[in-house]
Design a protein around this motif. Structure first.
Motif, PDB file in Angstrom:
ATOM      1  N   PRO A  58      44.882 -61.624  16.580  1.00 32.63           N
ATOM      2  CA  PRO A  58      46.331 -61.533  16.415  1.00 32.63           C
ATOM      3  C   PRO A  58      46.962 -60.841  17.614  1.00 32.63           C
ATOM      4  O   PRO A  58      46.274 -60.338  18.508  1.00 32.63           O
ATOM      5  CB  PRO A  58      46.476 -60.671  15.152  1.00 32.63           C
ATOM      6  N   HIS A  59      48.277 -60.813  17.634  1.00 31.69           N
ATOM      7  CA  HIS A  59      48.993 -60.129  18.709  1.00 31.69           C
ATOM      8  C   HIS A  59      49.422 -58.729  18.272  1.00 31.69           C
ATOM      9  O   HIS A  59      50.503 -58.268  18.636  1.00 31.69           O
ATOM     10  CB  HIS A  59      50.196 -60.964  19.157  1.00 31.69           C
ATOM     11  N   HIS A  60      48.582 -58.073  17.482  1.00 31.88           N
ATOM     12  CA  HIS A  60      48.881 -56.718  17.039  1.00 31.88           C
ATOM     13  C   HIS A  60      47.584 -56.014  16.666  1.00 31.88           C
ATOM     14  O   HIS A  60      46.552 -56.649  16.439  1.00 31.88           O
ATOM     15  CB  HIS A  60      49.832 -56.722  15.828  1.00 31.88           C
ATOM     16  N   GLY A  61      47.632 -54.698  16.632  1.00 32.10           N
ATOM     17  CA  GLY A  61      46.540 -53.904  16.073  1.00 32.10           C
ATOM     18  C   GLY A  61      45.455 -53.492  17.038  1.00 32.10           C
ATOM     19  O   GLY A  61      44.371 -53.093  16.593  1.00 32.10           O
ATOM     20  N   TYR A  62      45.717 -53.527  18.337  1.00 34.16           N
ATOM     21  CA  TYR A  62      44.651 -53.213  19.291  1.00 34.16           C
ATOM     22  C   TYR A  62      44.649 -51.730  19.648  1.00 34.16           C
ATOM     23  O   TYR A  62      44.983 -51.319  20.749  1.00 34.16           O
ATOM     24  CB  TYR A  62      44.753 -54.137  20.508  1.00 34.16           C
ATOM     25  N   ARG A  63      44.259 -50.956  18.632  1.00 30.46           N
ATOM     26  CA  ARG A  63      44.112 -49.516  18.733  1.00 30.46           C
ATOM     27  C   ARG A  63      42.826 -49.118  18.024  1.00 30.46           C
ATOM     28  O   ARG A  63      42.446 -49.729  17.023  1.00 30.46           O
ATOM     29  CB  ARG A  63      45.314 -48.795  18.108  1.00 30.46           C
ATOM     30  N   ILE A  64      42.163 -48.081  18.517  1.00 31.40           N
ATOM     31  CA  ILE A  64      40.913 -47.635  17.905  1.00 31.40           C
ATOM     32  C   ILE A  64      41.131 -47.270  16.439  1.00 31.40           C
ATOM     33  O   ILE A  64      40.313 -47.594  15.576  1.00 31.40           O
ATOM     34  CB  ILE A  64      40.329 -46.443  18.683  1.00 31.40           C
ATOM     35  N   ALA A  65      42.258 -46.621  16.130  1.00 33.90           N
ATOM     36  CA  ALA A  65      42.530 -46.231  14.749  1.00 33.90           C
ATOM     37  C   ALA A  65      42.626 -47.444  13.837  1.00 33.90           C
ATOM     38  O   ALA A  65      42.169 -47.409  12.691  1.00 33.90           O
ATOM     39  CB  ALA A  65      43.812 -45.406  14.680  1.00 33.90           C
ATOM     40  N   ARG A  66      43.216 -48.538  14.323  1.00 32.66           N
ATOM     41  CA  ARG A  66      43.325 -49.760  13.514  1.00 32.66           C
ATOM     42  C   ARG A  66      41.948 -50.395  13.307  1.00 32.66           C
ATOM     43  O   ARG A  66      41.633 -50.877  12.213  1.00 32.66           O
ATOM     44  CB  ARG A  66      44.273 -50.739  14.199  1.00 32.66           C
ATOM     45  N   LEU A  67      41.113 -50.358  14.337  1.00 34.25           N
ATOM     46  CA  LEU A  67      39.761 -50.893  14.193  1.00 34.25           C
ATOM     47  C   LEU A  67      38.970 -50.081  13.163  1.00 34.25           C
ATOM     48  O   LEU A  67      38.188 -50.644  12.385  1.00 34.25           O
ATOM     49  CB  LEU A  67      39.034 -50.897  15.536  1.00 34.25           C
ATOM     50  N   ALA A  68      39.190 -48.761  13.147  1.00 35.43           N
ATOM     51  CA  ALA A  68      38.521 -47.930  12.155  1.00 35.43           C
ATOM     52  C   ALA A  68      38.984 -48.296  10.747  1.00 35.43           C
ATOM     53  O   ALA A  68      38.186 -48.310   9.801  1.00 35.43           O
ATOM     54  CB  ALA A  68      38.783 -46.456  12.439  1.00 35.43           C
ATOM     55  N   ARG A  69      40.273 -48.608  10.592  1.00 30.44           N
ATOM     56  CA  ARG A  69      40.778 -49.052   9.290  1.00 30.44           C
ATOM     57  C   ARG A  69      40.137 -50.373   8.904  1.00 30.44           C
ATOM     58  O   ARG A  69      39.776 -50.595   7.739  1.00 30.44           O
ATOM     59  CB  ARG A  69      42.304 -49.184   9.338  1.00 30.44           C
ATOM     60  N   ASP A  70      39.955 -51.271   9.874  1.00 31.57           N
ATOM     61  CA  ASP A  70      39.280 -52.543   9.599  1.00 31.57           C
ATOM     62  C   ASP A  70      37.875 -52.307   9.066  1.00 31.57           C
ATOM     63  O   ASP A  70      37.420 -52.985   8.127  1.00 31.57           O
ATOM     64  CB  ASP A  70      39.211 -53.394  10.864  1.00 31.57           C
ATOM     65  N   VAL A  71      37.159 -51.357   9.664  1.00 27.58           N
ATOM     66  CA  VAL A  71      35.796 -51.056   9.225  1.00 27.58           C
ATOM     67  C   VAL A  71      35.805 -50.472   7.814  1.00 27.58           C
ATOM     68  O   VAL A  71      34.938 -50.792   6.993  1.00 27.58           O
ATOM     69  CB  VAL A  71      35.107 -50.103  10.216  1.00 27.58           C
ATOM     70  N   LEU A  72      36.782 -49.627   7.523  1.00 27.69           N
ATOM     71  CA  LEU A  72      36.909 -49.100   6.159  1.00 27.69           C
ATOM     72  C   LEU A  72      37.080 -50.240   5.169  1.00 27.69           C
ATOM     73  O   LEU A  72      36.438 -50.258   4.106  1.00 27.69           O
ATOM     74  CB  LEU A  72      38.100 -48.145   6.080  1.00 27.69           C
ATOM     75  N   GLU A  73      37.910 -51.210   5.503  1.00 23.09           N
ATOM     76  CA  GLU A  73      38.125 -52.340   4.599  1.00 23.09           C
ATOM     77  C   GLU A  73      36.855 -53.177   4.462  1.00 23.09           C
ATOM     78  O   GLU A  73      36.571 -53.724   3.392  1.00 23.09           O
ATOM     79  CB  GLU A  73      39.297 -53.181   5.090  1.00 23.09           C
ATOM     80  N   LEU A  74      36.067 -53.267   5.543  1.00 17.41           N
ATOM     81  CA  LEU A  74      34.808 -54.008   5.471  1.00 17.41           C
ATOM     82  C   LEU A  74      33.815 -53.332   4.530  1.00 17.41           C
ATOM     83  O   LEU A  74      33.243 -53.991   3.650  1.00 17.41           O
ATOM     84  CB  LEU A  74      34.197 -54.135   6.869  1.00 17.41           C
ATOM     85  N   VAL A  75      33.601 -52.030   4.688  1.00 24.37           N
ATOM     86  CA  VAL A  75      32.626 -51.359   3.824  1.00 24.37           C
ATOM     87  C   VAL A  75      33.130 -51.315   2.382  1.00 24.37           C
ATOM     88  O   VAL A  75      32.331 -51.319   1.437  1.00 24.37           O
ATOM     89  CB  VAL A  75      32.266 -49.957   4.350  1.00 24.37           C
ATOM     90  N   ASP A  76      34.458 -51.291   2.194  1.00 22.19           N
ATOM     91  CA  ASP A  76      35.002 -51.383   0.838  1.00 22.19           C
ATOM     92  C   ASP A  76      34.694 -52.743   0.226  1.00 22.19           C
ATOM     93  O   ASP A  76      34.267 -52.835  -0.932  1.00 22.19           O
ATOM     94  CB  ASP A  76      36.511 -51.149   0.846  1.00 22.19           C
ATOM     95  N   GLN A  77      34.923 -53.816   0.986  1.00 23.32           N
ATOM     96  CA  GLN A  77      34.670 -55.161   0.451  1.00 23.32           C
ATOM     97  C   GLN A  77      33.202 -55.351   0.094  1.00 23.32           C
ATOM     98  O   GLN A  77      32.880 -56.025  -0.895  1.00 23.32           O
ATOM     99  CB  GLN A  77      35.099 -56.224   1.465  1.00 23.32           C
ATOM    100  N   LEU A  78      32.321 -54.746   0.892  1.00 22.63           N
ATOM    101  CA  LEU A  78      30.882 -54.884   0.637  1.00 22.63           C
ATOM    102  C   LEU A  78      30.369 -53.843  -0.356  1.00 22.63           C
ATOM    103  O   LEU A  78      29.161 -53.804  -0.635  1.00 22.63           O
ATOM    104  CB  LEU A  78      30.117 -54.764   1.954  1.00 22.63           C
ATOM    105  N   HIS A  79      31.272 -53.014  -0.873  1.00 19.12           N
ATOM    106  CA  HIS A  79      30.918 -51.984  -1.866  1.00 19.12           C
ATOM    107  C   HIS A  79      29.832 -51.050  -1.338  1.00 19.12           C
ATOM    108  O   HIS A  79      28.883 -50.700  -2.053  1.00 19.12           O
ATOM    109  CB  HIS A  79      30.470 -52.626  -3.175  1.00 19.12           C
ATOM    110  N   LEU A  80      29.970 -50.639  -0.084  1.00 13.00           N
ATOM    111  CA  LEU A  80      29.003 -49.731   0.528  1.00 13.00           C
ATOM    112  C   LEU A  80      29.476 -48.294   0.323  1.00 13.00           C
ATOM    113  O   LEU A  80      30.267 -47.763   1.097  1.00 13.00           O
ATOM    114  CB  LEU A  80      28.848 -50.040   2.018  1.00 13.00           C
ATOM    115  N   ASP A  81      29.004 -47.687  -0.740  1.00 10.68           N
ATOM    116  CA  ASP A  81      29.389 -46.311  -1.032  1.00 10.68           C
ATOM    117  C   ASP A  81      28.596 -45.305  -0.210  1.00 10.68           C
ATOM    118  O   ASP A  81      29.028 -44.160  -0.035  1.00 10.68           O
ATOM    119  CB  ASP A  81      29.197 -46.016  -2.522  1.00 10.68           C
ATOM    120  N   ARG A  82      27.442 -45.725   0.298  1.00 10.29           N
ATOM    121  CA  ARG A  82      26.581 -44.865   1.106  1.00 10.29           C
ATOM    122  C   ARG A  82      25.895 -45.748   2.133  1.00 10.29           C
ATOM    123  O   ARG A  82      25.239 -46.726   1.780  1.00 10.29           O
ATOM    124  CB  ARG A  82      25.556 -44.178   0.212  1.00 10.29           C
ATOM    125  N   PHE A  83      26.039 -45.415   3.403  1.00 10.13           N
ATOM    126  CA  PHE A  83      25.470 -46.268   4.439  1.00 10.13           C
ATOM    127  C   PHE A  83      25.183 -45.456   5.694  1.00 10.13           C
ATOM    128  O   PHE A  83      25.704 -44.359   5.871  1.00 10.13           O
ATOM    129  CB  PHE A  83      26.420 -47.432   4.766  1.00 10.13           C
TER     130      PHE A  83
END
Length: 307
Positions: A90-115
């Protein structure tokens, strides 16, 4: 603070070319809360999952030898960060903080409570941002591979602080690199950038592989993300990392191994492993000598006792 007890095989020619071992690997997609599609791979193994994050301009293909090679029973998850690889650009979101939020959403979707978490290059910064914002409660162990605590040497740092942080650019150099990447000779700049991360004479096919992966990130995504990435200073986060940590450097990398020693000294009870040049001599030890890299990481992750 060198990790001991692991016999490291020397470099084995073009072993990196073998690629991934067929297994239960699955490809999945996540749509983030701002509508960006992320493509990830999940090896489907058992035990504590290991989530691996790649560096700037690269892709999850960097971990082709770890996805199923770390352990037959280990579950390994990799992802193309936004703007990279097969993920959305996309033409938005190119910040380290946004990428960290993306990773949070990934581990949430995969139900990774401990990794377990592993980052390489910019991927380490994404994990540092993740910990800074969301804490370390879900992370069991952390592996940081070849990333300075601060990439840009800002004027208010002392010379000693610049050396400790591992700064690669001064501010003017960072601005010049960004302009060159966005300019008409951007392709040549990207190729030169990749070549600078290898010492000596790298295997031509490995160099070509890395150079090809970087083409998946368009300048409108890569340049602002590189600027944001290089502008961050993570030194204040390091003393607050309270999970067992392994810091990995490489004598042949463009990232000064002294900066990795500094990071290991700042993180409480962290361990340090620096690959000598006869084992790996680049910013890509996991590609150059996957057997040695996997042995070091697997031993650390397999330990049960807290550091």
């Amino acid at each position: 603070m060198v990790l001991v007890g692991v016999r490291l095989p020397k470099r084995q020619g073009q072993a990196w070319r073998a690629g991934r071992t067929p297994g239960r690997e699955a490809v999945g997609e996540l749509t983030t809360n701002d509508g960006t599609k992320l493509v990830y791979r999940d090896s489907g193994g058992d035990g504590v999952p290991l989530v691996m994050l790649h560096g700037w301009g690269q892709t999850q293909e960097m971990f082709r030898h770890q996805l199923t090679g770390l352990s037959p029973s280990r579950r390994v998850v990799t992802v193309d960060l936004r703007g990279h690889g097969l993920s959305g650009k996309p033409h938005h979101g190119y910040r380290i903080a946004r990428l960290a939020r993306d990773v949070l959403e990934l581990v949430d979707q995969l139900h990774l409570d401990r990794f377990d978490a592993l980052g390489w290059s910019m991927g380490v910064s994404v994990w540092w941002s993740f910990m800074d914002q969301y804490g370390t409660g879900r992370i069991r162990r952390f592996v940081a591979v070849d990333q300075p605590a601060a990439v840009a040497a800002v004027p208010w740092m002392t010379v000693e602080e610049q050396q400790d942080s591992g700064a690669i650019f001064d501010v003017a150099g960072l601005m010049e690199l960004g302009a060159a990447l966005a300019g008409p000779d951007g392709e040549k700049t990207r190729q030169d950038f990749v070549r600078g991360m290898f010492s000596g004479d790298p295997d031509p096919e490995m160099l070509a592989f890395v150079a090809e992966q970087i083409t998946s990130t368009p300048p409108y995504a890569g340049v602002p993300l590189l600027f944001d990435h290089c502008a961050q200073d993570w030194r204040d986060v390091l003393p607050r990392i309270d999970v067992p940590t392994l810091v990995i450097g490489c004598d042949g990398s463009h990232v000064n191994p002294g900066s990795q020693r500094f990071i290991a000294e700042q993180i409480p009870d962290a361990r340090l492993h620096v690959f000598p040049t006869d084992v790996a001599s680049s910013h890509f030890p996991f590609l150059e000598n996957p057997a040695a890299f996997n042995a070091v990481v697997e031993k650390f992750l397999a330990e049960e006792a807290e550091i």
